[in-house]
Write an enzyme that holds these catalytic residues in place. Structure first.
Site, PDB file in Angstrom:
ATOM      1  N   LYS A   1      39.364  46.443  34.119  1.00  0.00           N
ATOM      2  CA  LYS A   1      38.933  46.076  32.767  1.00  0.00           C
ATOM      3  C   LYS A   1      37.676  46.864  32.401  1.00  0.00           C
ATOM      4  CE  LYS A   1      37.983  41.624  31.906  1.00  0.00           C
ATOM      5  NZ  LYS A   1      38.892  40.598  31.367  1.00  0.00           N
TER       6      LYS A   1
ATOM      7  N   ASP B   1      40.198  42.744  37.193  1.00  0.00           N
ATOM      8  CA  ASP B   1      40.075  42.150  35.855  1.00  0.00           C
ATOM      9  C   ASP B   1      38.720  41.452  35.755  1.00  0.00           C
ATOM     10  OD1 ASP B   1      40.905  41.219  33.338  1.00  0.00           O
ATOM     11  OD2 ASP B   1      41.797  39.412  34.181  1.00  0.00           O
TER      12      ASP B   1
ATOM     13  N   ASP C   1      37.485  36.984  45.105  1.00  0.00           N
ATOM     14  CA  ASP C   1      36.696  36.464  43.982  1.00  0.00           C
ATOM     15  C   ASP C   1      35.500  35.687  44.535  1.00  0.00           C
ATOM     16  OD1 ASP C   1      37.478  36.033  40.730  1.00  0.00           O
ATOM     17  OD2 ASP C   1      35.863  34.765  41.515  1.00  0.00           O
TER      18      ASP C   1
ATOM     19  N   GLY D   1      43.789  33.519  39.240  1.00  0.00           N
ATOM     20  CA  GLY D   1      44.874  34.061  40.052  1.00  0.00           C
ATOM     21  C   GLY D   1      46.122  34.505  39.322  1.00  0.00           C
TER      22      GLY D   1
ATOM     23  N   TRP E   1      46.780  37.393  37.892  1.00  0.00           N
ATOM     24  CA  TRP E   1      47.170  38.760  38.287  1.00  0.00           C
ATOM     25  C   TRP E   1      47.774  38.723  39.704  1.00  0.00           C
ATOM     26  CZ3 TRP E   1      44.139  43.668  36.486  1.00  0.00           C
ATOM     27  CH2 TRP E   1      44.078  43.685  35.083  1.00  0.00           C
TER      28      TRP E   1
HETATM   29  N1  SAM Z   1      42.460  38.343  36.753  1.00  0.00           N
HETATM   30  C1  SAM Z   1      42.149  36.922  36.804  1.00  0.00           C
HETATM   31  C2  SAM Z   1      43.433  36.180  36.531  1.00  0.00           C
HETATM   32  O1  SAM Z   1      44.383  36.797  36.103  1.00  0.00           O
HETATM   33  O2  SAM Z   1      43.482  34.972  36.777  1.00  0.00           O
HETATM   34  C3  SAM Z   1      41.060  36.542  35.830  1.00  0.00           C
HETATM   35  C4  SAM Z   1      39.732  37.109  36.227  1.00  0.00           C
HETATM   36  S1  SAM Z   1      38.390  36.372  35.376  1.00  0.00           S
HETATM   37  C5  SAM Z   1      38.563  37.058  33.790  1.00  0.00           C
HETATM   38  C6  SAM Z   1      36.994  37.222  35.994  1.00  0.00           C
HETATM   39  C7  SAM Z   1      36.617  36.854  37.426  1.00  0.00           C
HETATM   40  O3  SAM Z   1      35.644  37.800  37.877  1.00  0.00           O
HETATM   41  C8  SAM Z   1      35.965  35.489  37.593  1.00  0.00           C
HETATM   42  O4  SAM Z   1      36.791  34.644  38.349  1.00  0.00           O
HETATM   43  C9  SAM Z   1      34.656  35.800  38.347  1.00  0.00           C
HETATM   44  O5  SAM Z   1      34.352  34.874  39.362  1.00  0.00           O
HETATM   45  C10 SAM Z   1      34.964  37.160  38.945  1.00  0.00           C
HETATM   46  N2  SAM Z   1      33.777  37.918  39.354  1.00  0.00           N
HETATM   47  C11 SAM Z   1      32.718  38.262  38.574  1.00  0.00           C
HETATM   48  N3  SAM Z   1      31.812  38.939  39.325  1.00  0.00           N
HETATM   49  C12 SAM Z   1      32.320  39.034  40.594  1.00  0.00           C
HETATM   50  C13 SAM Z   1      31.850  39.614  41.816  1.00  0.00           C
HETATM   51  N4  SAM Z   1      30.660  40.242  41.885  1.00  0.00           N
HETATM   52  N5  SAM Z   1      32.625  39.511  42.924  1.00  0.00           N
HETATM   53  C14 SAM Z   1      33.817  38.870  42.871  1.00  0.00           C
HETATM   54  N6  SAM Z   1      34.314  38.302  41.745  1.00  0.00           N
HETATM   55  C15 SAM Z   1      33.579  38.379  40.614  1.00  0.00           C
END
Ligand code: SAM
Length: 309
Positions: free
Chosen positions: A160, A120, A79, A53, A55
Site C-alpha cells: 500500500k 497492506d 502483525d 487477516g 489478505w
Molecule cells: N491486510 C489486512 C487485512 O486484509 O485484514 C489489513 C491491514 S490493516 C489496514 C493495517 C495493519 O498494519 C494493522 O493491523 C496494524 O497493526 C499493522 N501495522 C502497522 N504498523 C505495523 C508494524 N510496524 N509492524 C507490524 N504491523 C503493523
C-alpha cells in the site's frame, strides 16, 4: 445509526461479510491479482501487517484451497496485533521494522526465501495529511527493508502506498530494487482516497547490496527535493486501474438488494479483532462512561474522567 447503514453505504463492506472475508480489503488483493496474476507459481508468501487477516484469507484460499490444506504452500502473516487463526497460515505477532522479525520469517521457510511479499500496512491515521503520508511512507520503507531480507531474486512485492506529494521519492527508491514498478488502484479502493498499491516485479537488488533496516528517507544524503528532478533522474511509474472495471464502484451507494428477488440479510462482521487497542474506549462508550468534551457549563476534563471511572 442502524446496523445496516454501513452495509448500505459501502458495497464492499457488505460483500466482505456475505462472502466471509474479515475485511473489505480482501477485494483489493483479489482485484490486484486479477490484473497481475500474483499467485502463479508461488509457494512461499509473506503477508506483512496482516491483521485482521483478510489478505491472509485470500492467500490461503488461492494457494492452499478452501480449507487451507490442498497444497503445501507456506504463508506467513505478521502483525503487531494478534489475529484469530486462519487455516494454513503461520502467524507471527511482531514488528516489521525489526530485523528479528525478518529472521523469524526465514526460519519458518527453513532458510529459503519468499516468492511474494505483500503489505497492506497502515499506521493509525491522525487526520493530519502530511503526517499520515509521512508515516505511511516510513511504513512502506520498513516493508521494503524487511522484504530485502526475505524475498528471493525475481520475486514480487506488493504494498500500500499513499500518492502524496513526495510519492516520486518512494517510486525512485522502489525502482532501485525492482526494474518494474506499477501503481495500481483496485476498484474497491475509494477514488476519494489517496491510497494505491505498488506492484514491484522481478526483485533485483543493486550489486553488493546488503539488506539492512536503515531508512533512506531519514538519511541526510537523501535530503533533496525529488519533485524537482528531471530527465533520467526522475522515475516515472505507470499508473493502472486494476480489476474488472465493471466491478462495483467503491465510492457509490448501491441498493441493499443486489440480486433481484434475493432479500437483504444482515451479516455480522466475519471476525472481530481479538484485542483491539480501542477495546476499553468502546466498552466505556457503550456504558456512556466516556468523558465528554469540557465546556464552561460542564465539569473539566479531569473531573469528567474521574466521575466516569
Ligand atoms: N491486510 C489486512 C487485512 O486484509 O485484514 C489489513 C491491514 S490493516 C489496514 C493495517 C495493519 O498494519 C494493522 O493491523 C496494524 O497493526 C499493522 N501495522 C502497522 N504498523 C505495523 C508494524 N510496524 N509492524 C507490524 N504491523 C503493523
Amino acid at each position: 445509526m442502524g446496523r445496516s447503514s454501513k452495509d448500505k453505504r459501502d458495497v464492499y463492506y457488505r460483500l466482505a461479510k456475505e462472502e466471509g472475508w474479515r475485511a473489505r480489503s480482501a477485494f483489493k488483493l483479489l482485484q490486484i491479482n486479477d490484473e497481475f496474476h500474483l499467485f502463479e507459481g508461488v509457494k512461499k508468501v509473506v503477508d506483512l501487517c496482516a491483521a485482521p487477516g483478510s489478505w491472509s484469507q485470500v492467500l490461503s484460499k488461492k494457494l492452499r484451497g478452501d480449507k487451507g490444506d490442498v497444497s503445501d504452500a507456506k504463508i506467513i502473516a505478521v502483525d503487531l496485533q494478534a489475529m484469530a487463526p486462519i487455516p494454513g497460515v503461520v502467524q507471527l505477532q511482531g514488528d516489521i521494522t525489526k530485523v528479528s522479525t525478518a529472521q523469524e520469517i526465514i526460519s519458518h521457510f527453513s532458510g529459503d526465501q519468499a516468492d511474494l511479499v505483500v503489505c497492506d500496512g497502515a499506521p493509525d491515521v491522525t487526520g493530519l495529511h502530511d503526517i499520515d503520508e509521512y508515516i505511511q511512507a516510513q511504513l512502506l520503507l520498513a516493508a521494503l527493508n524487511i522484504t530485502t531480507h526475505v524475498l528471493k531474486k525475481g520475486g514480487t512485492f506488493v504494498a500500500k502506498i499513499f500518492r502524496g506529494k513526495d510519492v516520486t521519492l518512494l517510486y525512485s527508491q522502489l525502482k532501485i530494487f525492482f526494474p518494474m514498478v506499477t501503481v495500481s488502484k483496485p476498484r474497491s479502493s475509494r477514488d476519494s482516497s489517496i491510497e494505491a498499491f505498488v506492484v514491484c516485479q522481478n526483485y533485483c537488488p543493486p550489486e553488493g547490496y546488503v539488506p539492512n533496516m536503515s531508512n533512506p528517507l531519514l538519511d541526510n544524503h537523501y535530503d533533496v527535493d525529488f519533485n524537482s528532478l528531471e530527465g533520467v533522474n526522475r522515475v516515472i511509474v505507470p499508473f493502472l486501474a486494476c480489476g474488472d472495471l465493471s466491478a462495483y464502484d467503491s465510492d457509490k451507494t448501491y441498493p441493499l438488494e443486489l440480486t433481484p428477488g434475493k432479500e437483504y440479510q444482515y451479516h455480522p462482521p466475519t471476525q472481530s479483532p481479538i484485542h483491539p487497542p480501542y477495546q476499553t474506549a468502546c466498552e466505556l462508550k457503550k456504558k456512556d462512561m466516556l468523558s465528554k468534551p469540557s465546556s464552561a457549563a460542564t465539569p473539566t476534563g479531569k473531573e469528567s474522567a474521574a466521575s466516569a471511572g
